[in-house]
Design a protein around this motif. Structure first.
Motif, mmCIF file in Angstrom:
data_model
loop_
_atom_site.group_PDB
_atom_site.id
_atom_site.type_symbol
_atom_site.label_atom_id
_atom_site.label_comp_id
_atom_site.label_asym_id
_atom_site.label_seq_id
_atom_site.Cartn_x
_atom_site.Cartn_y
_atom_site.Cartn_z
ATOM 1 N N CYS A 260 0.953 -1.197 -0.256
ATOM 2 C CA CYS A 260 -0.408 0.180 0.031
ATOM 3 C C CYS A 260 0.852 0.974 0.000
ATOM 4 O O CYS A 260 1.004 2.760 -0.255
ATOM 5 C CB CYS A 260 -0.790 -0.554 1.119
ATOM 6 S SG CYS A 260 -2.554 -1.515 1.579
ATOM 7 N N HIS A 261 2.076 1.257 0.676
ATOM 8 C CA HIS A 261 2.815 2.565 0.834
ATOM 9 C C HIS A 261 3.710 2.811 -0.888
ATOM 10 O O HIS A 261 3.668 3.338 -1.611
ATOM 11 C CB HIS A 261 3.949 2.351 1.979
ATOM 12 C CG HIS A 261 3.911 2.941 3.018
ATOM 13 N ND1 HIS A 261 3.726 3.645 2.840
ATOM 14 C CD2 HIS A 261 3.187 2.247 4.818
ATOM 15 C CE1 HIS A 261 2.730 4.516 4.611
ATOM 16 N NE2 HIS A 261 2.429 3.260 5.101
ATOM 17 N N ALA A 262 3.969 1.638 -1.611
ATOM 18 C CA ALA A 262 4.857 1.627 -2.596
ATOM 19 C C ALA A 262 3.656 2.147 -3.386
ATOM 20 O O ALA A 262 3.511 2.414 -4.570
ATOM 21 C CB ALA A 262 5.249 -0.219 -3.109
ATOM 22 N N ASN A 263 2.580 1.317 -3.733
ATOM 23 C CA ASN A 263 1.140 1.633 -5.024
ATOM 24 C C ASN A 263 -0.396 2.282 -3.822
ATOM 25 O O ASN A 263 -0.537 0.446 -3.553
ATOM 26 C CB ASN A 263 1.030 -0.183 -4.682
ATOM 27 C CG ASN A 263 -0.378 0.530 -6.566
ATOM 28 O OD1 ASN A 263 -0.453 1.339 -6.622
ATOM 29 N ND2 ASN A 263 -0.215 0.024 -7.310
ATOM 30 N N PRO A 264 -0.525 3.346 -3.605
ATOM 31 C CA PRO A 264 -1.687 3.770 -2.935
ATOM 32 C C PRO A 264 -2.790 2.906 -3.365
ATOM 33 O O PRO A 264 -3.460 3.077 -2.294
ATOM 34 C CB PRO A 264 -1.529 5.385 -2.869
ATOM 35 C CG PRO A 264 -0.437 5.348 -3.210
ATOM 36 C CD PRO A 264 0.348 4.619 -4.265
ATOM 37 N N SER A 265 -2.782 2.917 -4.350
ATOM 38 C CA SER A 265 -4.577 1.930 -5.106
ATOM 39 C C SER A 265 -4.336 1.407 -5.363
ATOM 40 O O SER A 265 -5.614 0.812 -4.724
ATOM 41 C CB SER A 265 -3.977 2.340 -6.942
ATOM 42 O OG SER A 265 -3.292 1.367 -7.201
ATOM 43 N N GLU A 266 -3.744 -0.006 -3.421
ATOM 44 C CA GLU A 266 -3.390 -1.011 -3.302
ATOM 45 C C GLU A 266 -4.717 -0.785 -1.960
ATOM 46 O O GLU A 266 -4.971 -2.018 -1.376
ATOM 47 C CB GLU A 266 -2.777 -1.663 -3.594
ATOM 48 C CG GLU A 266 -2.419 -2.365 -4.906
ATOM 49 C CD GLU A 266 -2.800 -2.969 -5.762
ATOM 50 O OE1 GLU A 266 -4.354 -3.942 -4.886
ATOM 51 O OE2 GLU A 266 -2.577 -3.381 -6.974
ATOM 52 N N ARG A 267 -4.838 0.436 -1.037
ATOM 53 C CA ARG A 267 -5.060 0.729 -0.623
ATOM 54 C C ARG A 267 -6.502 -0.660 0.156
ATOM 55 O O ARG A 267 -6.725 -0.902 1.233
ATOM 56 C CB ARG A 267 -5.784 2.047 0.173
ATOM 57 C CG ARG A 267 -3.888 2.929 0.132
ATOM 58 C CD ARG A 267 -4.600 3.768 0.912
ATOM 59 N NE ARG A 267 -2.782 4.103 0.959
ATOM 60 C CZ ARG A 267 -2.061 6.005 1.129
ATOM 61 N NH1 ARG A 267 -2.916 6.491 1.766
ATOM 62 N NH2 ARG A 267 -0.856 6.398 1.479
ATOM 63 N N ALA A 268 -7.738 -0.321 -1.068
ATOM 64 C CA ALA A 268 -8.951 -0.056 -1.057
ATOM 65 C C ALA A 268 -9.226 -1.494 -1.091
ATOM 66 O O ALA A 268 -10.247 -1.911 -0.264
ATOM 67 C CB ALA A 268 -9.595 -0.043 -2.222
ATOM 68 N N ARG A 269 -8.614 -2.136 -1.423
ATOM 69 C CA ARG A 269 -8.697 -3.796 -1.797
ATOM 70 C C ARG A 269 -7.929 -3.845 -1.016
ATOM 71 O O ARG A 269 -8.200 -5.253 0.144
ATOM 72 C CB ARG A 269 -6.940 -4.040 -2.814
ATOM 73 C CG ARG A 269 -7.310 -5.027 -3.148
ATOM 74 C CD ARG A 269 -5.637 -5.962 -4.718
ATOM 75 N NE ARG A 269 -5.265 -7.452 -4.731
ATOM 76 C CZ ARG A 269 -4.971 -7.233 -5.580
ATOM 77 N NH1 ARG A 269 -4.118 -6.690 -6.029
ATOM 78 N NH2 ARG A 269 -4.553 -9.244 -5.541
ATOM 79 N N THR A 295 -0.903 4.396 9.421
ATOM 80 C CA THR A 295 -0.544 5.155 8.545
ATOM 81 C C THR A 295 -1.136 4.626 6.535
ATOM 82 O O THR A 295 -0.882 5.377 6.362
ATOM 83 C CB THR A 295 0.718 3.929 8.286
ATOM 84 O OG1 THR A 295 0.403 2.543 8.342
ATOM 85 C CG2 THR A 295 1.986 4.153 9.543
ATOM 86 N N LEU A 296 -1.760 4.113 6.810
ATOM 87 C CA LEU A 296 -2.824 3.573 5.841
ATOM 88 C C LEU A 296 -4.247 4.518 5.562
ATOM 89 O O LEU A 296 -3.689 5.078 4.562
ATOM 90 C CB LEU A 296 -3.472 2.713 4.871
ATOM 91 C CG LEU A 296 -2.207 0.846 4.800
ATOM 92 C CD1 LEU A 296 -2.268 -0.359 5.025
ATOM 93 C CD2 LEU A 296 -1.210 1.414 4.550
#
Length: 981
Positions: A260-269, A295-296
């Motif tokens: 999630c820190h490398a790719n913020p678009s994955e947070r919702a997943r 943090t997320l």
């Protein structure tokens, strides 16, 4: 090989190894050994032939000992090539598990290549043995061999073993399978060409695996080797995460954090998965999941869920360290402005932590709750604190008094922050005045004094409550302070009469001397006569008083029946009498103003004067255990004179001046708290560790002012043309700490750079051989005086003619006091037959100021420590400084102490000054100082100040060292006077 094992507790750093071939000395801590082999110091060094014989013909126990010695000798640089084949032939076939484990260590450290860089042919046999062990029916041998292969760095040896390693993934025992995964991961990371399909292989293994430790290792490998496969696996079982073991859940949290820190678009997943892990049965998983969630996402629901999880952890965990760590996380959450509003709703949940028995946990919890409380939940918080106050009355523990004190201070701050609820807090707190715990009672009085000054509407309530509990007060200080409050704020005639009644009741019959004489003369009841025996009359013919043992017996038996104020006076506490005289003067002057009846005025004033005169008479009579001091006599006599003269000036001083002084003190206290808050905000981290460095900030300001052009300055520095005259070079501060240890004409010159760290001192000693001889066994011998301890003894060395070297020595500091390091350098001259030579070193003085830092505390804590500390050092002022303020600043600068007395109290032109100073050491030791100096009016302006400085500390060394520091620095203050003028 010679081993030196010192006596006493075993320490690898103190064990030295001497290699007979390369003539080098080293410690066991410097060797990459896996097991420690103790060999008696009187044993013969093992030989290669002897070891070979033991390995060939010995029994299992003998082979184990010989193999241990072989491993130790190889670790110390011995080659022993002839033993390799012997071990392959005679030791490898042995099935003993201990030998199997030791062989794995042996194969790791043994040289595997010829001098020309080619692999030894014997390792073909070793490789075959590895393969057999990987197919061994015993799961322990398989697993330990797989763990050994993780450390093997030779691809030629690993290549023929790959089929056997793959087969271990299907073994029935989980110990073998999880070590097989680790071996595959390590081999793939180091030599990916040996097993290119490792990620796919492990992914298939993970899908069919049931053991949690094996799944954890496999998932960990996929995270580092092929993150996409790891994410695909997590997506396929994301609804089952709660059923996984905690070791696998921790790895899943780590993966989600990284992704999630490398790719913020994955947070919702994956954010829902983190929410689910907040309900894990493992405290470690819940803690990590809460930290990851914050943090997320900064959404209020996420912050609330994480904070609630932290609170549950604090409440349920029994370990105090865990409670404190999680509390720190909560406090860090509050420091984020966006999160503070969310946490304000959880104040009541946070107060559940008060059920913990640890005082530090309770203190942090109350501080956090006080920062978060709002007008919406202040009433609920006060109710909880009231219940906690009531609980402390029924529980007696060593920390109960301190906890009660913290509760009182918290309620005090609540009432200052929210004045509307003060009326509900005051009745509860005033009950504490009757408590045996004087600390809590003093805090209550400080609070009551501040509240009655700030809130006029609460004065009737506070006065009535004080009058109610006054007869039950048990401590002298509480009585004295309560009298001051009543005398200052009772303004109507009814309250003034009530206070006078209380005073008469607490004193008993007036005059005091006559009443005591009657009791001493035996004019008591028959019951008392039976209990005390016959008592003779003690009044002589000339009116003086005699003391006999019978009188002493009577006073002891009657001691408990005396009123409290009378008992204080009997014990010689006449400062209470002086405070009582001041209170009576205020009450009498105020009663005159609010009563028109002259007869009543005169009656009240006469009664007050009678009480004061009676106290003076009693103090001079010789009946009390301690005589009355001149200061107390002068104070009471002054009060008598004020009532006799009734001048308007004295009326204004007693009725208005005291209250104005209190207002100024409270105002300065508020300003001081604001300053402390600003300092704490300034100390907060504004720049993160990974932020880019602004190199322009590193430019010397003096140089920048001279050039006025940053670009020209940086360009000149890059070309090496910048002027260094005004700049302070980095080495200048280091040169100030260099101590010369020997003279320039000594055969060995030495100097030391003293680097003081927090809990140790590092001496970097430069030694120069100034002779034309080679110095052998040159040893730096050091010793310490004070609470210092030499960690390790510097090892001997050889110094060529006109050569130099650096020796480092570590000294451990255990407490704060002046210390001395002394010693000498001893050496032998090469080729000389004389005794050892010795050069005595100058002493190195360790300054106490390196460990002292300024600190702050309130007046109550200062007085408490002043009374508790048993070591006092009184230093007479002996200086050339003629200004009081300059001398105070000089003492503060040379002692690193902080002045606790407000600046307003020290300002103004007068002939004397009194100030309290406080500092703390890095070891948690407190040191207090009271500065009492004066400048008599009859002396000329250039005359030096006079007085003394009293230092108090818990340890003798701290008090003496601080006194020595002040004595040494007093004379240097003359320079400051010249500069000021």
């Amino acid at each position: 090989m010679v081993f030196e094992i010192p006596s006493g507790p075993f320490d690898k750093d103190r064990c030295t190894l001497f290699n007979s071939k390369n003539k080098k000395m080293s410690t066991l801590a410097e060797q990459p050994c896996y097991t420690l082999i103790n060999i008696p110091s009187d044993a013969e060094p093992p030989t290669e032939m002897g070891l070979k014989s033991d390995l060939e013909k010995g029994d299992t126990k003998t082979k184990i000992e010989a193999l241990k010695k072989t491993i130790q000798m190889i670790l110390n640089g011995e080659k022993m090539p002839s033993l390799l084949m012997t071990i392959i032939r005679f030791v490898m076939p042995v099935r003993d598990h201990t030998i199997k484990k030791m062989l794995l260590i042996f194969w790791e450290i043994v040289p595997k290549y010829n001098p020309d860089g080619k692999m030894l042919h014997e390792f073909i046999l070793v490789c075959d043995a590895y393969r057999k062990d990987l197919q061994h029916p015993n799961e322990f041998i398989r697993g330990s061999t797989l763990r050994f292969l993780c450390k093997l760095k030779e691809a030629e040896l690993l290549e023929p073993l790959m089929p056997a390693i793959r087969q271990c993934l299907e073994h029935r025992h989980s110990y073998v399978r999880r070590n097989a995964v680790l071996a595959i991961y390590t081999i793939y990371r180091n030599f990916d060409f040996l097993i290119p399909d490792a990620p796919e292989l492990i992914a298939k293994f993970l899908e069919g695996e049931q053991d949690m430790s094996c799944k954890r290792n496999a998932f960990m490998m996929l995270i580092h080797a092929d993150q996409d496969r790891a994410l695909n696996y997590l997506s396929s079982c994301i609804d089952q995460v709660n059923s996984f073991g905690d070791i696998l859940q921790l790895v899943i949290v780590e993966l989600i954090y990284k992704v999630c820190h490398a790719n913020p678009s994955e947070r919702a997943r994956f954010i829902r998965c983190i929410y689910n892990l907040l309900n894990s049965s493992s405290p470690a998983v819940k803690y990590e999941a809460a930290g990851t969630l914050v943090t997320l996402s900064s959404a209020p629901t996420a912050v609330k869920a994480a904070a609630s999880c932290y609170i549950e952890l604090i409440v349920k965990e029994s370990d105090n360290n865990v409670k404190l760590i999680v509390l720190d996380r909560l406090i860090a959450l509050r420091e984020v402005p966006a999160h503070e509003k969310v946490l304000q709703e959880l104040v009541m949940d946070i107060l559940r932590v008060l059920s913990a028995p640890d005082l530090e946990v309770r203190k942090k919890t109350l501080g956090l709750a006080l920062d978060l409380v709002t007008s919406r939940n202040i009433e609920e918080m006060v109710l909880v604190l009231k219940k906690e106050v009531v609980k402390t009355n029924n529980v007696e523990h060593e920390d109960t008094g301190k906890y009660r004190q913290i509760l009182v201070r918290t309620l005090h701050q609540c009432s200052i922050k929210f004045p509307d609820i003060a009326i509900t807090i005051i009745p509860v707190l005033i009950e504490f005045l009757c408590d045996q715990n004087e600390l809590a009672a003093l805090d209550v009085l400080v609070f009551v004094r501040e509240a009655i000054q700030r809130f006029e509407s609460l004065r009737p309530v506070i006065n009535s409550k004080l009058l109610e509990v006054f007869p039950s007060v048990k401590a002298l200080k509480i009585h004295r302070a309560a009298l001051w409050i009543l005398g200052e704020y009772c303004t109507n005639s009814e309250d003034i009469q009530s206070v006078m009644t209380l005073i008469r009741q607490s004193l008993g019959e007036i005059p005091i001397v006559d009443d005591e004489i009657k009791k001493a003369a035996g004019e008591v009841d028959e019951d008392e006569m039976q209990s005390t025996g016959s008592v003779q009359k003690l009044v002589t013919a000339d009116g003086t008083y005699a003391t006999q043992s019978a009188f002493s017996t009577t006073t002891v038996s009657k001691k408990e029946e005396r009123p409290p104020m009378r008992q204080y006076l009997m014990d010689g506490e006449f400062f209470a009498g002086a405070a009582l005289a001041t209170t009576l003067t205020k009450l009498a002057l105020r009663f005159i103003e609010c009563t028109e009846n002259v007869k009543r005025q005169n009656s009240f004033v006469a009664e007050a004067m009678l009480i004061m005169a009676s106290i003076i008479h009693f103090g001079k009579s010789g009946l009390p255990t301690k005589p009355m001091t001149d200061d107390d006599v002068d104070r009471i006599a002054t009060c008598l004179r004020v009532l006799a003269e009734r001048s308007s000036l004295m009326n204004e001083i007693f009725n208005d001046g005291c209250r104005e002084s209190l207002s100024l003190m409270l105002a300065s206290k508020v300003e001081e708290e604001k300053e402390l808050q600003k300092v704490s905000e300034r100390k907060a981290v504004k720049v993160q560790a990974d932020d880019p460095i602004a190199f322009n900030q590193l430019i010397n300001k003096s140089e920048l002012g001279a050039t006025e052009n940053m670009f020209e300055l940086t360009l000149s520095q890059a070309l090496g043309m910048s002027s260094k005259k005004d700049a302070d070079p980095i080495g200048a501060s280091k040169l100030n700490k260099v101590t010369q240890l020997t003279g320039f004409s000594d055969p060995v010159y030495a100097e030391a750079y003293v680097n003081v760290n927090q809990f140790d001192i590092v001496l970097d000693v430069l030694i120069v051989n100034q002779t034309s001889d080679t110095l052998q066994n040159l040893t730096l011998e050091l010793a310490t005086l004070g609470d210092l301890k030499l960690v390790e003894k510097p090892s001997p060395l050889m110094l060529a003619p006109h050569d130099f070297c650096n020796i480092k020595a570590n000294v451990k500091v255990a407490s704060t006091e002046n210390g001395i390091i002394f010693g000498n350098i001893v050496y032998d001259v090469s080729g000389a037959a004389s005794d050892r030579n010795c050069v005595v070193l100058n002493d190195i003085h360790i300054d106490i100021m390196d460990y002292i830092v300024p600190a702050s505390c309130n007046d109550g804590e200062f007085r408490q420590m002043w009374a508790e500390f048993e070591w006092e050092n009184k230093v007479a002022v002996n200086t050339n400084i003629s200004d009081l303020q300059i001398f105070l600043q000089h003492v503060i600068k040379c002692t690193n102490m902080k002045c606790l007395t407000p600046d307003k109290a020290l300002s103004g032109e007068c002939g004397f000054m009194a100030a309290n100073l406080y500092a703390k050491s890095i070891f948690g030791e407190d040191v207090l100082a009271n500065l009492s100096i004066e400048k008599p009016v009859h002396l000329p302006p250039t005359a030096p100040v006079q007085g003394h400085i009293r230092i108090r500390a818990k340890s003798q060394g701290m008090a003496l060292s601080m006194g020595d520091k002040i004595n040494l620095s007093q004379k240097s203050g003359a320079k400051m006077t010249a500069v000021a003028k």
